[in-house]
Enzyme design. Structure first.
Site, PDB file in Angstrom:
ATOM      1  N   GLY A  48     -50.163  -9.147 -26.815  1.00 26.73           N
ATOM      2  CA  GLY A  48     -48.871  -9.655 -27.270  1.00 26.73           C
ATOM      3  C   GLY A  48     -48.906  -9.848 -28.775  1.00 26.73           C
ATOM      4  CB  SER A  49     -50.806  -8.024 -31.210  1.00 22.66           C
ATOM      5  OG  SER A  49     -50.483  -6.645 -31.062  1.00 22.66           O
ATOM      6  CE1 TYR A  53     -47.074 -20.438 -34.120  1.00 28.93           C
ATOM      7  CE2 TYR A  53     -45.753 -20.597 -32.132  1.00 28.93           C
ATOM      8  CZ  TYR A  53     -46.149 -21.112 -33.353  1.00 28.93           C
ATOM      9  OH  TYR A  53     -45.615 -22.300 -33.804  1.00 28.93           O
ATOM     10  CD  GLU A  75     -42.274  -4.894 -29.680  1.00 31.55           C
ATOM     11  OE1 GLU A  75     -41.059  -4.587 -29.671  1.00 31.55           O
ATOM     12  OE2 GLU A  75     -42.676  -6.072 -29.609  1.00 31.55           O
ATOM     13  CG  LEU A 139     -48.498 -10.859 -22.647  1.00 30.58           C
ATOM     14  CD1 LEU A 139     -48.446 -10.345 -21.221  1.00 30.58           C
ATOM     15  CD2 LEU A 139     -48.032  -9.784 -23.601  1.00 30.58           C
ATOM     16  CE1 TYR A 225     -42.525 -27.123 -29.439  1.00 31.88           C
ATOM     17  CE2 TYR A 225     -41.000 -27.029 -27.594  1.00 31.88           C
ATOM     18  CZ  TYR A 225     -41.333 -27.505 -28.849  1.00 31.88           C
ATOM     19  OH  TYR A 225     -40.480 -28.365 -29.500  1.00 31.88           O
ATOM     20  CE1 TYR A 235     -40.239 -23.797 -24.223  1.00 32.13           C
ATOM     21  CE2 TYR A 235     -42.068 -25.024 -23.295  1.00 32.13           C
ATOM     22  CZ  TYR A 235     -41.590 -23.915 -23.939  1.00 32.13           C
ATOM     23  OH  TYR A 235     -42.448 -22.907 -24.279  1.00 32.13           O
ATOM     24  CE  LYS A 244     -45.208 -21.548 -22.404  1.00 29.80           C
ATOM     25  NZ  LYS A 244     -45.892 -20.365 -22.949  1.00 29.80           N
ATOM     26  CB  VAL A 274     -37.033 -19.368 -36.235  1.00 32.78           C
ATOM     27  CG1 VAL A 274     -35.852 -18.442 -35.931  1.00 32.78           C
ATOM     28  CG2 VAL A 274     -36.544 -20.669 -36.841  1.00 32.78           C
TER      29      VAL A 274
END
EC number: 1.3.1.9
Length: 400
Positions: A48-49, A53, A75, A139, A225, A235, A244, A274
């Site tokens: 997930g690069s 983050y 992508e 990811l 998060y 969340y 999570k 953001v």
């Protein structure tokens, strides 16, 4: 073609290759300005690069630690008629700058949830690097295609138990609204854990471990998060929070596994930023606009890049070689500055006062919108947006 931003809902449907490259360049400059990271890992895999983050992790490893990096992402390339995704251009820019510095950089493009992605990554590591010293799992996908059955599972951004109603901002109309979100069903909660939980992280680490490509002392980290009571209903206490929490479960199991060879597995709890992901969560844009303003005033504001630099240099790879400080659940906490009582109290007090009329004065909403557009390569300093650009950008990437 000349490319201008086109917004639809939470997404900008166009991207600017030169703007994306400039963003990456700025993040690299920020990383280099901090100086080299002592004890940094030298062979790093980031799942997930391509943005947020995950991209910051790859930049930090390469330009802060001199690491060889492999990036995995999903992508789309640009064509002569249509721009590609921002993540494609980000990854192309990273690859270009890494190679200019003589750093190893290879990328795999496809579904990271698939068995093929894991196998191709293992083959590449064996062929080029032998083993790896760090695995970053970053990811953020709304869907997961189950590798064994081909079934597509979708996640839900919903509360649990009751309808959640709160003040929010309509980012298309720049207006304060009341947003209501219906609660998730039991199936939706279960599906969200399947997509966003820790199972795939475990599958990655187990596959890499069984293939013998994890070096002794290998560290792995996955990002989470938690936030505060202002965002908990949607969340942490919602369907996403259940996923999570499953990440915490996976971290415990993986830490036990890796500890036998001197390695570690941790969840890193990061601050709100953001991203395309956060912009889709009701109330997050308004909360972010509030908290960013206060954190900037207090001199503790961080973007993705600053957060990950702090995680590497002050948590996982400290100069004195000591173990990272963790909370009671063995998590790395990088949300510590955001959760400061004075900052949170400011947001609690401000929330009921915000109106459409004072939104831009009381919060960093204008900056929020600017940062959102920057994700797609727009509004970046030093870029000529009236210039003709080629949307077809190629680099060292293989399809999964």
């Amino acid at each position: 073609m000349i490319i201008k931003p086109r917004i639809r809902g939470f997404i900008c449907t166009t991207t600017h290759p030169v703007g994306c490259e400039q963003n990456v360049k700025e993040q690299i400059a920020l990383t280099k300005a901090q100086g080299p990271i002592a004890n940094a890992p030298k062979r790093v895999l980031v799942v997930g690069s391509s943005s947020g983050y995950g991209l910051s992790s790859r930049i930090t490893a390469a330009f802060g630690g001199g690491a060889s990096t492999i990036g995995v992402f999903f992508e789309k390339a640009g064509t002569e008629k249509k721009p590609g995704t921002a993540g494609w251009y980000n990854s192309a820019a990273f690859d270009k700058f890494a190679k200019e510095e003589g750093l190893y950089s290879k990328s795999l493009n496809g579904d990271a949830f698939s068995n093929e992605a894991k196998q191709k990554t293992i083959d590449l590591i064996k062929e080029d690097l032998g083993q790896i010293d760090m695995v970053v799992y970053s990811l953020a996908s709304p869907v997961r295609k189950m590798p064994e059955t081909g079934e597509v599972i979708r996640s839900s951004l919903k509360p649990i138990g009751e309808t959640y109603t709160a003040t929010a901002v309509d980012t298309n109309k720049d207006a304060i609204i009341e947003a209501s979100v219906e609660p998730a069903t039991e199936q939706e909660i279960k599906d969200t854990v399947t997509v966003m939980g820790g199972e795939d992280w475990e599958l990655w680490i187990n596959a890499l471990s069984e293939a013998g490509v994890l070096a002794d002392g290998c560290k792995t980290v996955a990002y989470s998060y938690i936030g505060t009571e202002l965002t908990w209903p949607i969340y942490w206490d919602g369907a996403l929070g259940q996923a999570k929490m499953d990440l915490d479960r996976a971290a415990t199991a993986l830490n036990e596994k890796l500890s036998t060879t001197g390695g570690t597995a941790n969840v890193a709890v990061l601050k709100s930023v953001v991203t395309q992901a956060s912009s889709a969560i009701p109330v997050m844009p308004l909360y972010i606009a509030m908290v960013f303003k206060k954190m900037r005033e207090e001199g503790v504001h961080e973007g993705c890049q600053e957060q990950i630099l702090r995680m590497f240099s002050q948590r996982l790879y400290k100069a004195d070689g000591s173990a990272a400080e963790v909370d009671e659940k063995n998590r790395l906490r990088l949300d510590d500055w955001e959760l400061r009582e004075d900052i949170q109290q400011h947001c609690r007090d401000l929330w009921p006062q915000v109106t459409t009329e004072n939104l831009k004065d009381l919060t960093d909403y204008v900056e929020y919108k600017e940062e959102f557009l920057k994700l797609f390569g727009f509004g970046v300093d030093g870029v000529d947006y009236d210039a003709d650009v080629n949307p077809e950008v190629n680099f060292d990437v293989a399809d999964i």
